[in-house]
Design a protein around this motif. Structure first.
Motif, PDB file in Angstrom:
ATOM      1  N   VAL A 107     108.445 -39.071  10.329  1.00 44.79           N
ATOM      2  CA  VAL A 107     108.274 -39.156  11.781  1.00 44.79           C
ATOM      3  C   VAL A 107     108.958 -38.007  12.514  1.00 44.79           C
ATOM      4  O   VAL A 107     108.793 -37.860  13.723  1.00 44.79           O
ATOM      5  N   GLY A 108     109.738 -37.189  11.792  1.00 44.99           N
ATOM      6  CA  GLY A 108     110.388 -36.062  12.437  1.00 44.99           C
ATOM      7  C   GLY A 108     111.110 -35.188  11.442  1.00 44.99           C
ATOM      8  O   GLY A 108     111.569 -35.654  10.397  1.00 44.99           O
ATOM      9  N   THR A 152      95.030 -32.574   8.552  1.00 43.48           N
ATOM     10  CA  THR A 152      94.583 -32.863   9.914  1.00 43.48           C
ATOM     11  C   THR A 152      93.653 -34.073   9.984  1.00 43.48           C
ATOM     12  O   THR A 152      93.157 -34.404  11.056  1.00 43.48           O
ATOM     13  N   SER A 155      93.840 -36.629  12.757  1.00 44.84           N
ATOM     14  CA  SER A 155      93.761 -36.199  14.159  1.00 44.84           C
ATOM     15  C   SER A 155      92.387 -35.607  14.473  1.00 44.84           C
ATOM     16  O   SER A 155      92.242 -34.405  14.704  1.00 44.84           O
ATOM     17  N   ASP A 309      98.547 -32.511  13.980  1.00 42.05           N
ATOM     18  CA  ASP A 309      99.519 -33.318  14.714  1.00 42.05           C
ATOM     19  C   ASP A 309     100.883 -32.658  14.533  1.00 42.05           C
ATOM     20  O   ASP A 309     101.466 -32.700  13.456  1.00 42.05           O
ATOM     21  N   LEU A 310     101.382 -32.045  15.589  1.00 43.03           N
ATOM     22  CA  LEU A 310     102.628 -31.279  15.520  1.00 43.03           C
ATOM     23  C   LEU A 310     103.823 -32.031  16.075  1.00 43.03           C
ATOM     24  O   LEU A 310     104.924 -31.477  16.161  1.00 43.03           O
ATOM     25  N   ALA A 311     103.628 -33.300  16.450  1.00 47.16           N
ATOM     26  CA  ALA A 311     104.699 -34.052  17.097  1.00 47.16           C
ATOM     27  C   ALA A 311     105.934 -34.171  16.212  1.00 47.16           C
ATOM     28  O   ALA A 311     107.069 -34.082  16.695  1.00 47.16           O
ATOM     29  N   LEU A 312     105.738 -34.359  14.909  1.00 50.10           N
ATOM     30  CA  LEU A 312     106.890 -34.565  14.031  1.00 50.10           C
ATOM     31  C   LEU A 312     107.692 -33.283  13.828  1.00 50.10           C
ATOM     32  O   LEU A 312     108.807 -33.312  13.311  1.00 50.10           O
ATOM     33  N   SER A 314     108.438 -31.187  16.451  1.00 54.46           N
ATOM     34  CA  SER A 314     108.744 -30.727  17.808  1.00 54.46           C
ATOM     35  C   SER A 314     110.144 -30.142  17.951  1.00 54.46           C
ATOM     36  O   SER A 314     110.400 -29.384  18.891  1.00 54.46           O
ATOM     37  N   GLU A 315     111.082 -30.465  17.059  1.00 55.40           N
ATOM     38  CA  GLU A 315     112.441 -29.923  17.155  1.00 55.40           C
ATOM     39  C   GLU A 315     112.654 -28.692  16.288  1.00 55.40           C
ATOM     40  O   GLU A 315     113.783 -28.216  16.131  1.00 55.40           O
ATOM     41  N   GLN A 325      96.458 -22.959  17.043  1.00 52.02           N
ATOM     42  CA  GLN A 325      97.632 -23.727  16.614  1.00 52.02           C
ATOM     43  C   GLN A 325      97.918 -23.514  15.124  1.00 52.02           C
ATOM     44  O   GLN A 325      98.398 -24.400  14.440  1.00 52.02           O
ATOM     45  N   LYS A 365      96.604 -28.066   7.411  1.00 48.96           N
ATOM     46  CA  LYS A 365      97.434 -28.050   8.615  1.00 48.96           C
ATOM     47  C   LYS A 365      97.794 -26.633   9.022  1.00 48.96           C
ATOM     48  O   LYS A 365      97.952 -26.332  10.201  1.00 48.96           O
TER      49      LYS A 365
END
Length: 448
Positions: A107-108, A152, A155, A309-312, A314-315, A325, A365
């Motif tokens: 998740v991250g 991908t 998504s 999906d790039l949310a995981l 983000s840091e 992308q 990805k």
């Protein structure tokens, strides 16, 4: 950080190849797969047959790892997704053993003790991988490096013409399918037979669905098919026909063209969906930004591509192309306006590196929103990454892959009544009697 594992996200074809390459280099991988089995995304399209042949779908390091168990690689033929997973991916995961963890959702990913704003320690502190377990609990894994090969497939592009879901699209999810229907399945076949079905999209996936649904309309004449295009005209959507350098792709376009000419398919060009209305009976109406309407719609098949999906991530400090992308050094090499899979320059760690040390996107990805992708490309990517992580920069920068000269080879087909003849690579000219394998826009984990 030398004692820490290299975390690989995704136990698909490229993720497992990465693990095999790392093992061969003496590095310890840890593959985290949110599904319950290897090739979980491949299993979602297990009825589809690939264009690439078996020798092009097995990573060399994985083959050597499997050979020690007595595994014999299939020598020819075009496997279905089910065969690819069952005869290669799952045995490979079994050989890797405890290095592969299922039901582990990443998740991250971050730098330990640093958010993306902090400069200090980014090249000395390890990465932290946040994992959600099946019981809802969370786990923190410390990693030397991270290879995100999650693909991908999860998504798909939306129906909305501006790249976001149309108003009402989410509420109508039970009437919208974002994958090519498997009409060999009786339940799914019954879902579309005798209904008004809208197919949205202009790529090979859309053509695949149109051909399959037109066959259904032959058997169930009350079936209505509307083909919604955002572009103003069909244009070159049917491809090159008999002049296509990939005959099976040309045959698909000719079949779709014939279905349109026969009247079984109504073409609706220049339609960008803005609103999805639903009446009390559940019937849908699609409304464009100009106020045009497509009414009495029972089912919608949306095939408008995939995106990462790039949310995981983000840091992390990633350097991605603003359009595709994809990593900025890779994007010009894979721009679909210029390249097919066969004209993509083989690439590796140099093109896949980011400002964040030890972080790589690999497989589908890494292509972002670019569609045509070959498994062979993904295998070369992770070979190069593994070499770099092992300190063998010379090998990492050496190209060890020759791609076919042209053709969208990363596709797959639903038509498998006849096994294609082997030989010549995925882009070799096929005999006139070859089965009409048709191209899908790259399923994520398939990475074909």
């Amino acid at each position: 950080m030398n004692g820490l594992p290299v975390v690989v996200i995704g136990a698909g074809p490229v993720g497992l190849a990465a693990a095999a390459q790392l093992v061969e280099r003496g590095l310890e991988p840890l593959v985290l797969e949110r599904g319950s089995e290897a090739g979980a995304a491949v299993a979602r399209w297990n009825h589809v047959r690939l264009f690439s042949q078996w020798p092009e779908l097995v990573d060399p390091a994985a083959s050597r790892l499997l050979a020690a168990t007595g595994w014999v690689p299939p020598s020819a033929g075009y496997p279905t997704g089910q065969e690819w997973a069952g005869e290669y991916l799952r045995p490979l995961a079994a050989v890797l053993g405890e290095r592969v963890r299922f039901d582990a959702e990443v998740v991250g990913v971050a730098r330990r003790g640093r958010d993306r704003v902090v400069d200090a320690g980014r090249d000395t502190e390890p990465l932290t991988v946040h994992v959600r377990c099946p019981d809802g609990s969370e786990e923190l894994i410390t990693a030397n490096a991270v290879i995100d090969a999650s693909g991908t497939w999860g998504s798909p592009g939306p129906l909305g013409g501006d790249g976001l879901p149309a108003l009402g699209e989410r509420a109508a999810h039970d009437r919208i399918n974002y994958r090519v229907p498997n009409l060999a399945d009786d339940t799914e076949r019954a879902r579309y037979a005798g209904r008004h079905v809208v197919v949205a999209g202009s790529g090979h996936s859309a053509l695949t669905a149109l051909v399959a649904l037109s066959g259904l309309a032959d058997e169930a004449p009350e079936t209505r098919i509307s083909w919604v295009l955002r572009r103003a005209a069909v244009g070159d959507a049917f491809g090159g026909g008999q002049a296509d350098q990939l005959p099976a792709r040309g045959a698909l376009g000719l079949r779709a063209q014939e279905a349109v000419r026969s009247g079984r398919i109504t073409v609706v060009p220049g339609f960008r969906t803005e609103i999805v209305e639903r009446d009390q009976a559940g019937t849908l109406t699609l409304v464009s930004g100009e106020g045009n309407r497509i009414e009495q719609v029972d089912e919608v098949v949306v095939l408008t591509g995939f995106r990462p999906d790039l949310a995981l991530l983000s840091e992390l400090r990633l350097e991605l192309d603003s359009t595709l992308q994809a990593p900025v050094a890779l994007a010009p090499l894979i721009d679909p306006n210029v390249h097919s899979c066969g004209t993509v320059y083989p690439h590796g760690v140099n093109e896949l590196s980011h400002p964040e040390p030890g972080v790589f996107l690999a497989g589908m990805k890494s292509y972002g929103r670019a569609p045509t992708f070959l498994a062979m490309t993904g295998f070369e990517q992770v070979r190069s990454i593994a070499a770099a992580l092992a300190g063998d920069r010379e090998s990492a920068e050496r190209v060890e892959l020759t791609l076919p000269e042209t053709g969208v080879c990363g596709g797959a087909g639903l038509f498998d009544e006849v096994e294609p003849e082997s030989g010549g690579g995925c882009c070799a000219p096929a005999p006139a009697a070859a089965p009409e394998l048709v191209s899908l826009q790259a399923p994520s984990a398939a990475g074909r």
